[in-house]
Design a protein around this motif. Structure first.
Motif, PDB file in Angstrom:
ATOM      1  N   THR A   1      -1.466   1.941  -1.480  1.00  0.00           N
ATOM      2  CA  THR A   1      -0.784   1.401  -0.102  1.00  0.00           C
ATOM      3  C   THR A   1      -1.033  -0.270  -0.130  1.00  0.00           C
ATOM      4  O   THR A   1      -1.982  -0.726  -0.558  1.00  0.00           O
ATOM      5  CB  THR A   1      -1.266   1.926   1.328  1.00  0.00           C
ATOM      6  OG1 THR A   1      -2.730   1.569   1.334  1.00  0.00           O
ATOM      7  CG2 THR A   1      -1.063   3.564   0.998  1.00  0.00           C
TER       8      THR A   1
ATOM      9  N   ASN B   1      -6.363   0.864  -3.071  1.00  0.00           N
ATOM     10  CA  ASN B   1      -6.043   1.853  -4.426  1.00  0.00           C
ATOM     11  C   ASN B   1      -4.736   1.631  -5.055  1.00  0.00           C
ATOM     12  O   ASN B   1      -4.118   2.619  -5.572  1.00  0.00           O
ATOM     13  CB  ASN B   1      -6.210   3.409  -4.075  1.00  0.00           C
ATOM     14  CG  ASN B   1      -6.417   4.198  -5.504  1.00  0.00           C
ATOM     15  OD1 ASN B   1      -6.919   3.848  -6.339  1.00  0.00           O
ATOM     16  ND2 ASN B   1      -6.152   5.381  -5.096  1.00  0.00           N
TER      17      ASN B   1
ATOM     18  N   ASP C   1       2.457   2.154  -8.507  1.00  0.00           N
ATOM     19  CA  ASP C   1       2.522   3.671  -8.662  1.00  0.00           C
ATOM     20  C   ASP C   1       1.811   4.616  -7.523  1.00  0.00           C
ATOM     21  O   ASP C   1       2.379   5.370  -7.238  1.00  0.00           O
ATOM     22  CB  ASP C   1       1.955   3.957 -10.116  1.00  0.00           C
ATOM     23  CG  ASP C   1       2.621   3.293 -11.464  1.00  0.00           C
ATOM     24  OD1 ASP C   1       3.930   3.007 -11.051  1.00  0.00           O
ATOM     25  OD2 ASP C   1       2.038   2.962 -12.228  1.00  0.00           O
ATOM     26  N   THR C   2       0.751   3.961  -7.332  1.00  0.00           N
ATOM     27  CA  THR C   2       0.036   4.511  -6.071  1.00  0.00           C
ATOM     28  C   THR C   2      -0.608   3.694  -5.346  1.00  0.00           C
ATOM     29  O   THR C   2      -0.794   2.439  -5.743  1.00  0.00           O
ATOM     30  CB  THR C   2      -1.300   5.670  -6.800  1.00  0.00           C
ATOM     31  OG1 THR C   2      -2.141   4.669  -7.432  1.00  0.00           O
ATOM     32  CG2 THR C   2      -0.515   6.409  -7.730  1.00  0.00           C
TER      33      THR C   2
ATOM     34  N   THR D   1       5.100  -0.286   1.251  1.00  0.00           N
ATOM     35  CA  THR D   1       5.287   0.375   0.050  1.00  0.00           C
ATOM     36  C   THR D   1       6.221   1.516   0.690  1.00  0.00           C
ATOM     37  O   THR D   1       6.961   2.377  -0.018  1.00  0.00           O
ATOM     38  CB  THR D   1       3.761   1.026  -0.533  1.00  0.00           C
ATOM     39  OG1 THR D   1       3.354   1.939   0.758  1.00  0.00           O
ATOM     40  CG2 THR D   1       3.122   0.163  -0.923  1.00  0.00           C
TER      41      THR D   1
ATOM     42  N   THR E   1      -2.305   0.905  -8.088  1.00  0.00           N
ATOM     43  CA  THR E   1      -2.595   1.228  -9.553  1.00  0.00           C
ATOM     44  C   THR E   1      -0.967   1.037 -10.100  1.00  0.00           C
ATOM     45  O   THR E   1      -0.001   1.232  -9.312  1.00  0.00           O
ATOM     46  CB  THR E   1      -2.687   2.689  -9.960  1.00  0.00           C
ATOM     47  OG1 THR E   1      -1.834   3.687  -9.564  1.00  0.00           O
ATOM     48  CG2 THR E   1      -3.880   2.986  -9.348  1.00  0.00           C
TER      49      THR E   1
END
Length: 224
Positions: A57, A6, A54-55, A66, A8
């Motif tokens: 792992t 995920n 931004d988001t 991260t 972004t």
């Protein structure tokens, strides 16, 4: 080896990556392909820890990079990742062997050990007689081989390449493409390559297609 969940990334109001999920196995040679502006280089920079998402792992060898501090991230990058760029990025004032040795110096390797490793890599690249030449005295193909040797000096698990054959003629391009597979077979590295070169993409173990910031399969966007 590389696990992405995920991811972004936005620049201002422009969202470049829109929830990337991806796994790359040890020893894979993977190409990231897609139209200009799709997010390929941004994804490569995040995998290479040159930029933070931004988001999401990013795990490399089960380490969630991260969550690392800037200093630990810099150390991790130097010891575990190697980079090859389209225009070599060799330092013009240094010779071929000196350019190759630079990441080893940063890692704290002694001059003797760094030089021995650099000489070994030059021999593998067929550049023994070019060790003392500066970049201005090397051909395009020779410069890129020096850049690859520099990426290998610290025995990284992952090599990241951004359009590595984009500035080469057909002969040197084909030789560089074959070199990636020879290196994988000899040293076991994982290669992640951003490319517009269809010939290179066809050779790799797997093509990852990105469009509008998402991974596609058969031209359809995969929704996580």
């Amino acid at each position: 080896m590389i696990e992405i969940e995920n991811i972004t990334k936005s620049f201002g109001s422009l969202q470049v990556l829109k929830g990337i999920d991806l796994k790359i196995d040890k020893g894979e040679v993977v190409s990231i392909v897609g139209p200009s502006g799709a997010g390929k280089t941004t994804l490569l920079q995040i995998i290479g820890t040159l930029d933070r998402p931004d988001t999401g792992t990013l795990k490399i060898n089960d380490i969630d990079v991260t969550k690392l501090s800037e200093k630990k991230l810099s150390d991790f990058r130097n010891r575990h990742l190697g980079f090859v760029f389209q225009f070599h990025q060799l330092l013009p004032e240094f010779t071929a062997i000196e350019n190759i040795m630079i990441p080893a110096y940063i890692a704290g390797v002694s001059n003797k050990d760094a030089k021995e490793k650099a000489q070994e890599l030059l021999k593998f690249m067929g550049l023994n007689d070019r060790a003392k030449h500066k970049p201005s005295e090397l051909s395009g193909g020779e410069k890129q081989r020096v850049a690859v040797a520099r990426a290998l000096i610290n025995n990284p698990e992952v090599i990241l390449a951004d359009e590595p054959s984009g500035s080469l003629d057909t002969k040197n391009k084909q030789e560089l493409h074959q070199l990636f597979f020879d290196l994988r077979d000899r040293f076991g590295q994982t290669f992640v390559i951003v490319t517009h070169d269809e010939e290179l993409a066809k050779l790799t173990d797997r093509n990852i297609h990105i469009k509008d910031g998402q991974i596609c399969l058969n031209s359809e966007i995969l929704i996580p």
